[in-house]
Design a protein around this motif. Sequence first.
Motif, PDB file in Angstrom:
ATOM      1  N   ASP A  99       1.854  11.496  -4.326  1.00 58.40           N
ATOM      2  CA  ASP A  99       0.878  10.412  -4.167  1.00 58.40           C
ATOM      3  C   ASP A  99      -0.090  10.474  -5.356  1.00 58.40           C
ATOM      4  OD1 ASP A  99      -1.284   8.816  -3.507  1.00 58.40           O
ATOM      5  OD2 ASP A  99      -1.404   9.494  -1.428  1.00 58.40           O
ATOM      6  N   SER A 112      -3.634   8.700   5.987  1.00 57.38           N
ATOM      7  CA  SER A 112      -2.542   7.760   6.251  1.00 57.38           C
ATOM      8  C   SER A 112      -1.188   8.425   5.987  1.00 57.38           C
ATOM      9  CB  SER A 112      -2.704   6.529   5.358  1.00 57.38           C
ATOM     10  OG  SER A 112      -2.126   5.407   5.950  1.00 57.38           O
ATOM     11  N   PHE A 153      -2.276   8.197  -6.237  1.00 57.39           N
ATOM     12  CA  PHE A 153      -3.365   7.222  -6.096  1.00 57.39           C
ATOM     13  C   PHE A 153      -4.635   7.718  -6.800  1.00 57.39           C
ATOM     14  CE2 PHE A 153      -3.982   3.768  -2.674  1.00 57.39           C
ATOM     15  CZ  PHE A 153      -4.763   3.012  -3.513  1.00 57.39           C
ATOM     16  N   GLN A 154      -4.959   9.006  -6.592  1.00 58.44           N
ATOM     17  CA  GLN A 154      -6.211   9.528  -7.161  1.00 58.44           C
ATOM     18  C   GLN A 154      -6.007  10.152  -8.540  1.00 58.44           C
ATOM     19  OE1 GLN A 154      -9.169   8.994  -6.153  1.00 58.44           O
ATOM     20  NE2 GLN A 154      -9.073   8.543  -3.964  1.00 58.44           N
ATOM     21  N   SER A 210      -0.317  14.860  -2.248  1.00 59.91           N
ATOM     22  CA  SER A 210      -1.196  14.176  -3.207  1.00 59.91           C
ATOM     23  C   SER A 210      -1.184  14.923  -4.529  1.00 59.91           C
ATOM     24  CB  SER A 210      -2.641  14.188  -2.709  1.00 59.91           C
ATOM     25  OG  SER A 210      -2.764  13.426  -1.545  1.00 59.91           O
ATOM     26  N   VAL A 238      -3.759  14.377  -6.846  1.00 67.80           N
ATOM     27  CA  VAL A 238      -5.181  14.748  -6.833  1.00 67.80           C
ATOM     28  C   VAL A 238      -5.695  14.516  -5.412  1.00 67.80           C
ATOM     29  CG1 VAL A 238      -7.478  14.125  -7.683  1.00 67.80           C
ATOM     30  CG2 VAL A 238      -5.550  14.241  -9.280  1.00 67.80           C
ATOM     31  N   PHE A 274      -8.013  13.595  -2.406  1.00 67.36           N
ATOM     32  CA  PHE A 274      -9.079  12.579  -2.324  1.00 67.36           C
ATOM     33  C   PHE A 274     -10.434  13.173  -1.966  1.00 67.36           C
ATOM     34  CE2 PHE A 274     -10.264  11.654   2.141  1.00 67.36           C
ATOM     35  CZ  PHE A 274      -9.406  12.533   2.798  1.00 67.36           C
ATOM     36  N   LYS A 330      -8.151   1.548  -7.164  1.00 67.57           N
ATOM     37  CA  LYS A 330      -9.194   2.523  -7.501  1.00 67.57           C
ATOM     38  C   LYS A 330      -9.308   2.620  -9.027  1.00 67.57           C
ATOM     39  CE  LYS A 330      -7.767   5.074  -3.382  1.00 67.57           C
ATOM     40  NZ  LYS A 330      -8.884   4.905  -2.472  1.00 67.57           N
ATOM     41  N   PHE A 339      -4.058  12.459   1.977  1.00 73.36           N
ATOM     42  CA  PHE A 339      -4.824  11.348   2.537  1.00 73.36           C
ATOM     43  C   PHE A 339      -4.319  11.104   3.973  1.00 73.36           C
ATOM     44  CE2 PHE A 339      -6.029   6.973   3.337  1.00 73.36           C
ATOM     45  CZ  PHE A 339      -7.359   7.030   2.952  1.00 73.36           C
ATOM     46  N   ASN A 385       0.836  -1.208   0.000  1.00 76.21           N
ATOM     47  CA  ASN A 385       0.000   0.000   0.000  1.00 76.21           C
ATOM     48  C   ASN A 385       0.871   1.258   0.000  1.00 76.21           C
ATOM     49  OD1 ASN A 385       0.811   0.425   2.748  1.00 76.21           O
ATOM     50  ND2 ASN A 385      -0.739  -1.056   3.371  1.00 76.21           N
ATOM     51  N   VAL A 386       0.215   2.409  -0.024  1.00 76.47           N
ATOM     52  CA  VAL A 386       0.921   3.693  -0.085  1.00 76.47           C
ATOM     53  C   VAL A 386       1.666   3.983   1.220  1.00 76.47           C
ATOM     54  CG1 VAL A 386       0.453   6.190  -0.040  1.00 76.47           C
ATOM     55  CG2 VAL A 386      -0.454   4.783  -1.874  1.00 76.47           C
ATOM     56  N   THR A 387       1.077   3.589   2.333  1.00 76.41           N
ATOM     57  CA  THR A 387       1.716   3.865   3.622  1.00 76.41           C
ATOM     58  C   THR A 387       3.079   3.171   3.680  1.00 76.41           C
ATOM     59  OG1 THR A 387      -0.515   3.868   4.521  1.00 76.41           O
ATOM     60  CG2 THR A 387       1.271   3.896   6.108  1.00 76.41           C
TER      61      THR A 387
END
Length: 388
Positions: free
Chosen positions: A187, A113, A189-190, A158, A160, A162, A213, A111, A83-85
């Motif tokens: 990050d 976390s 992720f989004q 980030s 984007v 969240f 996602k 985010f 995961n990202v963490t």
Amino acid sequence: MADELLRYRSEFPILERTTYLISNSLGAMPRAVYDAMKGYADTWASRGVRAWEERWWMLPAEVGDEIGALMHAPKGSVSTHQNVTTCQAIVASCFDFSGKRNKIVYTDMNFPSVMYFWEAQRAYGARVHMVKTDDGITVPTERLLDAIDETTLLVPVSHVIFRSAYINDAAAIIEKAHKVGAHVVLDTFQSLGTVPVDVQALNVDFACGGVLKWLCGGPGVGYLYVRPDLGKKLEPKFTGWFAHQNPFGFEVGSIRYSEAPFRFMNGTSHIPALEAAWPGLKIITDVGIPRIREKSKKQTERLIQLADQHGWRVNTPRDPEKRGGTVSIDMPDSQEVCRELLKREILVDWRPKAGVRMSPHFYNTDAELETGIAAVEEILKERAVAAR
Ligand SMILES: Cc1ncc(COP(=O)(O)O)c(C=O)c1O
């Protein structure tokens, strides 16, 4: 004009049964994941331990390359993790906070976390500086840039956001960080899977995210890009035998690091999750992020229009160039509305300070947006009648 991307709908079983507007949280599962999981079980059952040599050992690097191709990362620069963490922890372990350069700059729109992890690094000497949002939607770029100074070590932000889908000015953040000798951990992720990301054009130091996602890859696979020049010299202290030059030598004592991407790995890889991630990555690669982005801009625009027509608060940027794939709508009683929508097979989620998040992806029809909004309207009417 016919929407060519709708031909991918049949690849995703859940689209037959629900209005699936939640790809910001968990992308729809590709049908091919059934075969991928069966393939995993068959390999384990029939090849046993030989599976490591024949397929599994290289899988984290191969999946990393597949993800990397989507963000224009050179081969061998992306490792995969849970995961990202964990990715943040690997990056942190490449540095130390004992010198003058020990400041971490991030924003309260990260985010959680990614906040909790960095806040906890105070115990190791990190000085943590949080830049706050003014409006709950955007990040004040100038204030963020001002906070990045000669004592800044890392800037975990980030791409984007969240909550609001605001697109941070990654290029400006990276430029300022590099001017003062700091590194950026972006990050994505989004963003990756719905907004174009080019790690080489951005010249970003690190980028990380997960596949569950917008990449339709399921839980359990995070990815970490390390810029190749850094990948040659950084020495993560969160390490393990997968990162050793000669893992099967089982040498005693300190590690001798292998090349990237294995250099950034640690213990035994998460093989089932990596197998499940393939089909989604193949489909996203086939569809192509430019086409996804083009459609996403139109569909998010439509959702904003519909929310405006009802007078509901929109917690997402109106400028499509500043907006990712989600529209956060804070209608009255939004948390209860979200619960009702789920009961009606309209899959969305709710976040504090955001409202109901609706996230169309390449497989959604325009009609599904109208269905989602019409259901909200109906729920609010029913609630008004019940309250009388
Ligand atoms: C921007 C962002 N970063 C990170 C995460 C999750 O972090 P982790 O992979 O550590 O669970 C999410 C959502 O789940 C997110 O939206």
